[in-house]
Design an enzyme around this catalytic site. Structure first.
Site, PDB file in Angstrom:
ATOM      1  N   ARG A  50      19.950 -56.005  38.394  1.00  0.00           N
ATOM      2  CA  ARG A  50      18.799 -55.847  37.503  1.00  0.00           C
ATOM      3  C   ARG A  50      17.780 -54.913  38.158  1.00  0.00           C
ATOM      4  O   ARG A  50      17.908 -54.553  39.324  1.00  0.00           O
ATOM      5  CB  ARG A  50      18.186 -57.204  37.158  1.00  0.00           C
ATOM      6  N   GLY A  51      16.748 -54.559  37.344  1.00  0.00           N
ATOM      7  CA  GLY A  51      15.788 -53.561  37.804  1.00  0.00           C
ATOM      8  C   GLY A  51      16.278 -52.220  37.284  1.00  0.00           C
ATOM      9  O   GLY A  51      17.476 -51.894  37.435  1.00  0.00           O
ATOM     10  N   ALA A  52      15.380 -51.475  36.658  1.00  0.00           N
ATOM     11  CA  ALA A  52      15.800 -50.285  35.905  1.00  0.00           C
ATOM     12  C   ALA A  52      16.707 -49.322  36.693  1.00  0.00           C
ATOM     13  O   ALA A  52      17.800 -48.971  36.221  1.00  0.00           O
ATOM     14  CB  ALA A  52      14.561 -49.566  35.359  1.00  0.00           C
ATOM     15  N   ARG A  93      21.843 -53.690  27.785  1.00  0.00           N
ATOM     16  CA  ARG A  93      20.404 -54.024  27.733  1.00  0.00           C
ATOM     17  C   ARG A  93      19.667 -52.833  27.094  1.00  0.00           C
ATOM     18  O   ARG A  93      19.977 -51.683  27.423  1.00  0.00           O
ATOM     19  CB  ARG A  93      19.838 -54.311  29.139  1.00  0.00           C
ATOM     20  N   GLN A 200      11.558 -63.560  38.808  1.00  0.00           N
ATOM     21  CA  GLN A 200      11.920 -62.453  39.705  1.00  0.00           C
ATOM     22  C   GLN A 200      10.912 -62.317  40.857  1.00  0.00           C
ATOM     23  O   GLN A 200      11.269 -61.881  41.946  1.00  0.00           O
ATOM     24  CB  GLN A 200      11.981 -61.127  38.935  1.00  0.00           C
ATOM     25  N   ASP A 241      10.161 -50.051  33.197  1.00  0.00           N
ATOM     26  CA  ASP A 241      11.491 -49.870  32.602  1.00  0.00           C
ATOM     27  C   ASP A 241      11.542 -48.656  31.693  1.00  0.00           C
ATOM     28  O   ASP A 241      12.616 -48.111  31.429  1.00  0.00           O
ATOM     29  CB  ASP A 241      11.896 -51.126  31.835  1.00  0.00           C
ATOM     30  N   ASN A 251       7.236 -52.866  30.970  1.00  0.00           N
ATOM     31  CA  ASN A 251       7.688 -53.514  32.207  1.00  0.00           C
ATOM     32  C   ASN A 251       7.825 -55.009  31.910  1.00  0.00           C
ATOM     33  O   ASN A 251       7.556 -55.465  30.792  1.00  0.00           O
ATOM     34  CB  ASN A 251       6.707 -53.252  33.358  1.00  0.00           C
ATOM     35  N   LYS A 252       8.259 -55.734  32.897  1.00  0.00           N
ATOM     36  CA  LYS A 252       8.543 -57.166  32.730  1.00  0.00           C
ATOM     37  C   LYS A 252       7.420 -57.887  31.980  1.00  0.00           C
ATOM     38  O   LYS A 252       6.239 -57.605  32.193  1.00  0.00           O
ATOM     39  CB  LYS A 252       8.745 -57.785  34.122  1.00  0.00           C
TER      40      LYS A 252
HETATM   41  O1  MRU Z   1      14.620 -58.000  33.524  1.00  0.00           O
HETATM   42  P1  MRU Z   1      14.538 -57.275  34.846  1.00  0.00           P
HETATM   43  O2  MRU Z   1      14.497 -58.195  36.003  1.00  0.00           O
HETATM   44  O3  MRU Z   1      15.619 -56.224  34.951  1.00  0.00           O
HETATM   45  O4  MRU Z   1      13.147 -56.512  34.790  1.00  0.00           O
HETATM   46  C1  MRU Z   1      12.832 -55.646  35.850  1.00  0.00           C
HETATM   47  C2  MRU Z   1      11.480 -55.069  35.795  1.00  0.00           C
HETATM   48  O5  MRU Z   1      10.727 -55.290  34.878  1.00  0.00           O
HETATM   49  C3  MRU Z   1      11.125 -54.117  36.903  1.00  0.00           C
HETATM   50  O6  MRU Z   1       9.754 -54.145  37.147  1.00  0.00           O
HETATM   51  C4  MRU Z   1      11.531 -52.689  36.523  1.00  0.00           C
HETATM   52  O7  MRU Z   1      12.847 -52.640  36.067  1.00  0.00           O
HETATM   53  C5  MRU Z   1      11.362 -51.738  37.652  1.00  0.00           C
HETATM   54  S1  MRU Z   1      12.534 -51.984  38.962  1.00  0.00           S
HETATM   55  C6  MRU Z   1      12.221 -50.755  40.094  1.00  0.00           C
END
Ligand code: MRU
Length: 349
Positions: A50-52, A93, A200, A241, A251-252
């Site tokens: 996970r994470g963009a 996703r 997270q 994201d 973002n999250k």
């Molecule tokens: O649902 P997730 O855990 O994939 O969400 C991740 C985030 O919101 C991060 O802040 C974002 O992807 C940046 S990661 C460098």
């Protein structure tokens, strides 16, 4: 020396994707090997990876694994299956644009090499996936340098979700300045929002920063206001994201609330964004597709239910922070200030 954790890479034989299963952290550090494209899709969907940026890297390798055994000498036949596999991974996703960005790069590379033999095209696609991963490492380091130039020694920093080393190839985005600062004796005091519903912040950010020896304090999401009012926070740093052309940023879930609070307390709010997360084809935040996830993520903490059976649930995984709340966007090419509509375009020129 900080030991950076690698969460997504190809194995030595080049036939399996090795990912750190982020759903098991922080209790267990388990690496799993994936060789089927369906398993890569599942790993992205279930947030094992996970994470963009990490999602983009996993998708690029996943696509390579999905096409490496195609048996044909015809580019047309090869490309038809390639596109089906690409579209399949793209359905995992919807919000992080890095997924689509990485798959587009793979598509462009396949087309660039279309006059070569199929085995050469496959090699080129592996090379492209390796490049996407390698470049991300450099990009994150530069984001760290630019981010650090805005910070002072001893500052209190707040972050939300996890934009750390495990969300990227290395260093992270929002955590990169914290890591580089730690290596240079900046002595930051970091506050990590736990980040409901999937934690997270508590499970991943707190874990990463503790291992790096960074002073980190975990807070519940609803404590951001009090720590700001007590002047414990000098700057907020978050990942993202997708950044729309006008600077609105997904973002999250919960990030926009933190940004609104930061404005109230006159605290700078920085978004750390690799260029691969900036999507000029998305005009504003209203055009960003927000992923909706299962109700059980809200009703149960990792399997343990704490809500009435059958309760109605709303579970958007991301929210959009309006550009007006963002002090600056920190990219690998430098720090971008408002007006974002003009300045983001300049970044790509
Ligand atoms: O649902 P997730 O855990 O994939 O969400 C991740 C985030 O919101 C991060 O802040 C974002 O992807 C940046 S990661 C460098």
């Amino acid at each position: 020396m900080i030991e950076y954790i690698s969460s997504v890479k190809l194995n030595e034989a080049g036939d399996k994707l090795v990912i750190l299963d982020q759903t098991l952290l922080p209790r267990e550090t388990v690496y799993i090997e994936l060789d089927a494209i369906e398993d890569v899709w599942e790993a992205i969907k279930k947030l094992r990876v996970r994470g963009a940026p990490a999602i983009g890297i996993a998708a690029a390798y996943g696509l390579y694994l999905g096409i490496k055994n195609i048996k044909t000498e015809s580019f047309e036949d090869f490309y038809k299956i390639f596109k089906e596999k690409l579209d399949y991974l793209a359905s995992s996703r919807p919000t992080a644009v890095n997924l689509f960005w990485a798959l587009k790069r793979m598509d462009e590379r396949a087309n660039k090499e279309k006059h070569k033999r199929i085995d050469e095209i496959k090699k080129a696609l592996l090379d492209e996936a390796e490049k996407i991963r390698g470049e991300d490492e450099e990009v994150c380091y530069k984001i760290g340098e630019h981010g650090l130039s805005l910070l002072k020694r001893g500052m209190g920093l707040l972050t939300h979700c996890n934009a750390g080393a495990i969300a990227t190839a290395r260093y992270g985005t929002a955590l990169s300045p914290m890591y580089l600062g730690q290596e240079r004796g900046y002595d930051f005091k970091v506050y990590a929002d736990e980040t409901r519903p999937l934690l997270q912040g508590a499970r991943l950010t707190a874990w990463e920063l503790i291992q790096a020896g960074i002073d980190v304090t975990l807070i519940c999401d609803n404590m951001a206001s009090i720590v700001m009012s007590e002047k414990k926070i000098d700057a907020v740093l978050v990942g993202c994201d997708r950044v729309a052309a006008n600077g609105d940023t997904a973002n999250k879930i919960g990030t926009s609330g933190v940004a609104i609070l930061a404005k109230e307390y006159s605290i700078p709010f920085y978004v750390c964004a690799p260029m691969s997360t900036i999507d000029l084809s998305t005009k504003t935040g209203d055009d960003i597709v927000i992923e909706q996830r299962n109700a059980d993520e809200v009703t149960a903490f990792w399997g343990q239910s704490h809500a009435p059976d059958g309760i109605k649930v709303y579970n958007p995984a991301f929210d959009v922070t309006k550009a007006k709340y963002i002090t600056a966007i920190i990219t690998e090419k430098g720090v971008v200030y408002p007006p974002y509509g003009e300045n983001l375009v300049k970044l790509f020129e």
